[in-house]
Design an enzyme around this catalytic site. Structure first.
Site, PDB file in Angstrom:
ATOM      1  N   HIS A 125     -52.339  -1.686 -11.585  1.00  0.00           N
ATOM      2  CA  HIS A 125     -51.453  -2.225 -10.447  1.00  0.00           C
ATOM      3  C   HIS A 125     -51.862  -1.323  -9.148  1.00  0.00           C
ATOM      4  O   HIS A 125     -52.068  -0.210  -9.152  1.00  0.00           O
ATOM      5  CB  HIS A 125     -50.162  -1.700 -10.729  1.00  0.00           C
ATOM      6  CG  HIS A 125     -49.123  -2.168  -9.650  1.00  0.00           C
ATOM      7  ND1 HIS A 125     -48.324  -3.587  -9.684  1.00  0.00           N
ATOM      8  CD2 HIS A 125     -48.759  -1.728  -8.462  1.00  0.00           C
ATOM      9  CE1 HIS A 125     -47.606  -3.505  -8.549  1.00  0.00           C
ATOM     10  NE2 HIS A 125     -47.913  -2.429  -7.685  1.00  0.00           N
ATOM     11  N   CYS A 126     -52.441  -2.319  -8.339  1.00  0.00           N
ATOM     12  CA  CYS A 126     -53.078  -1.485  -6.845  1.00  0.00           C
ATOM     13  C   CYS A 126     -51.988  -1.419  -5.881  1.00  0.00           C
ATOM     14  O   CYS A 126     -51.406  -2.440  -5.449  1.00  0.00           O
ATOM     15  CB  CYS A 126     -54.250  -2.498  -6.312  1.00  0.00           C
ATOM     16  SG  CYS A 126     -54.792  -1.721  -5.372  1.00  0.00           S
ATOM     17  N   PRO A 127     -51.423  -0.256  -5.416  1.00  0.00           N
ATOM     18  CA  PRO A 127     -50.723  -0.311  -4.400  1.00  0.00           C
ATOM     19  C   PRO A 127     -51.085  -0.422  -3.043  1.00  0.00           C
ATOM     20  O   PRO A 127     -50.459  -0.800  -2.117  1.00  0.00           O
ATOM     21  CB  PRO A 127     -50.313   1.643  -4.622  1.00  0.00           C
ATOM     22  CG  PRO A 127     -51.623   2.248  -5.191  1.00  0.00           C
ATOM     23  CD  PRO A 127     -52.437   1.281  -6.156  1.00  0.00           C
TER      24      PRO A 127
END
Lengths: 424, 161
Positions: A125-127
């Site tokens: 999950h890429c912020p």
């Protein structure tokens, strides 16, 4: 950071460099920048490959099978984590059961606690992007970081050039129009550039390695296929050579989004005859999720029959590849590679209670022996503009409202309440 | 085809849902979409084993074709990338084309084979590609009309029987 850097670059270095060397530099920089922004938007807003939650019937069927398998000996609230083993290409892979989505996750899928969905071929999950990176948007993500690294290297190179040239020609520059106040920016710019260049280029390199060996960040971090685990351990998904792996990841077929489909049990309202059908469809889909009443099951499947009888126009497939805005968790907490939030262990798989969601008005989880009755936060993406009116958007929301077990009127009220909230 | 459509509608009126059978995914080949060809015991009395297996095998073939990685899919991918994916505003992906074929096939199978036996296949796409759902209907003598009456009130929740 991107924007700041780019702006600094454009305003300070560009005019000077374009005079000195060639006007092509800002042009190329501009094109690169737009490409980067484009891929960024594409990554953020496309569906990473979310697996829709199981319908109540499926979930019940699965639970039954699991009980049979377990011998239903383990009572209590939490039976041990359920796993199934599959042999893929000679390697034994454990499929885990996801308690939130009520499915056995396909291999390489994982549940993201931030997005509260199982995602196929979950990477991380890429912020920075505000979205999970999974099967469907991995190529966009990769192009994003690749082009970003080119851009940063590009900017960095020319900023350095600017500094060098300037220092060589201090005498001439005093006569030029550029104000001295601009130059301090250049120094700061180059420092910022330097760090970002290294981190982005490093990330690109890492992902290039992942692509060529056909692994996900998840698998790499857990060392699922590394040689250290055992001599016999190898990656069953790899095609063998680097070229095939790259091609498969980047140029392979793009599967359509599954979550759009979830909202559509039947074709669009205009297709079915009669206004009453329009209402009934909505009612049917809502009841599909409110579920469990035998009669409601019948209603919805009758409509499926009806659907089978009428020519199904697979409407808007072209838009399925278009993007569903996921409410991005833009809490920036470091570069992507350090986030591996896709691995909740099944016993702790009620992440919806702990994750900071937009909707705080959530019915608390009631675990009953027979079934789990809980409502997930409305993180679920909704198909925008797929249907003419606003209310059908609640379709997909209700689909994500998983409510098994008994039909309390309280329960239904709460569902309706949640539906109203989500349609706000 | 009107006759076949009729038979489906009559089924709707006269049948009630008894149970659903789920054909799960077969992951032994990796992450590609394939379904198990194991014959579910509940269908033992309803349909011939061979017909069922034939249906599942054909579906598996379709999905394999959709996900096939070969020259044409590369071309499509590269073309799409080159046009910044705008090309998908005009044309469908190969996968989507195959999905359309699949849904036609399922509809046809339903009309010809499954509905006359009181069964109904649901397109896996509607179930998130997790299962092939087969609904089994029992013949029921009474009340076809109650269904349409209750369906309009189903949004009120309770669904009259």
């Amino acid at each position: 950071v991107l924007l700041i850097m780019f702006d600094l670059f454009s305003f300070s270095s560009c005019p000077y460099l374009s005079e000195k060397i060639t006007p092509a530099i800002p042009a190329i920089g501009g094109i690169l920048f737009f490409f980067v922004m484009g891929t960024l938007l594409r990554t953020s807003f496309s569906d990473p490959g979310v697996l829709p939650r199981a319908t109540p019937d499926e979930a019940a069927d699965l639970e039954r099978q699991i009980d049979i398998a377990n011998g239903s000996s383990s009572g209590g609230y939490r039976p041990p984590p359920r796993t199934k083993e599959v042999i893929i290409n000679g390697q034994t892979v454990k499929l885990k059961y996801c308690f939130t989505c009520k499915i056995f996750r396909p291999p390489r899928a994982s549940h993201c606690s931030l997005c509260d969905n199982c995602v196929e071929r979950f990477d991380h999950h890429c912020p920075w992007v505000g979205n999970c990176v999974g099967k469907r948007n991995y190529r966009f993500f990769y192009m994003f970081i690749l082009s970003l690294s080119f851009l940063t290297v590009f900017i960095f190179a020319f900023v350095i050039t600017h500094v060098i040239l300037r220092s060589q020609q201090t005498g001439f520059l005093n006569a030029l129009k550029d104000s001295p106040a601009r130059y301090p920016f250049t120094e700061r710019n180059s420092v910022v550039c330097f760090f970002s260049v290294w981190s982005i280029v490093g990330l690109s390199g890492f992902h290039t390695y992942l692509i060529s060996s056909n692994q996900t960040t998840n698998e790499d971090i857990k060392g699922s296929w590394s040689n250290k685990r055992g001599k016999e351990n190898y990656n069953p998904y790899s095609y063998g050579n680097i070229f095939s792996n790259c091609c498969a990841a980047l140029c392979g077929p793009l599967s359509p989004s599954l979550i759009d489909r979830r909202g559509f049990i039947q074709p669009d309202t205009p297709q079915l005859a009669g206004p009453s059908n329009g209402i009934t469809m909505y009612g049917a889909t809502q009841s599909q999720s409110n579920m469990c009443d035998q009669d409601q099951c019948i209603q919805s499947t009758k409509f499926v029959l009806q659907a089978a009888a009428t020519p199904l126009l697979q409407s808007e497939p072209s838009i399925t590849s278009e993007e569903l805005p996921l409410p991005g968790k833009t809490t920036i907490s470091g570069p992507c590679a350090t986030l591996t939030l896709g691995q909740p262990t099944p016993p702790s798989s009620m992440p919806n209670l702990t994750s900071d969601t937009g909707l705080t008005d959530m019915i608390p989880l009631k675990e009953e022996h027979e079934g789990h009755q809980f409502l997930t936060p409305e993180e679920a993406p909704s198909p925008p503009g797929m249907l003419p009116s606003g209310s059908p958007i609640t379709h997909s929301h209700t689909m994500h409202v998983l409510s098994l077990a008994s039909q309390d009127s309280l329960h239904e009220d709460s569902v309706r309440g949640l539906v109203k909230l989500s349609s706000v | 085809t009107t006759l076949q459509v009729h038979s489906l509608q009559e089924l709707r009126r006269s049948a009630s849902l008894a149970t659903k059978v789920f054909v799960q995914r077969d992951y032994s080949d990796g992450t590609t979409c394939q379904f198990q060809t194991k014959f579910p015991p509940e269908l033992e009395s309803r349909i011939e084993r061979q017909l069922f297996e034939e249906t599942v095998k054909t579906l598996n073939g379709f999905y394999a074709e959709a996900e096939k990685i070969g020259g044409s899919s590369y071309l499509e991918g590269c073309l799409a990338c080159a046009t910044a994916y705008f090309i998908f505003l005009c044309m469908e992906t190969h996968y989507e084309k195959v999905l359309k074929k699949i849904s036609k096939y399922i509809q046809e199978q339903n009309e010809k084979i499954y509905a006359p036996r009181g069964l109904l296949l649901t397109d896996p796409l509607e179930r998130g590609m997790r299962v092939i759902e087969i609904s089994i209907y029992e013949d029921r003598c009474s009340s076809g009309s109650s269904s349409s009456g209750s369906s309009s009130s189903s949004s009120g929740g309770g669904g009259a029987g």
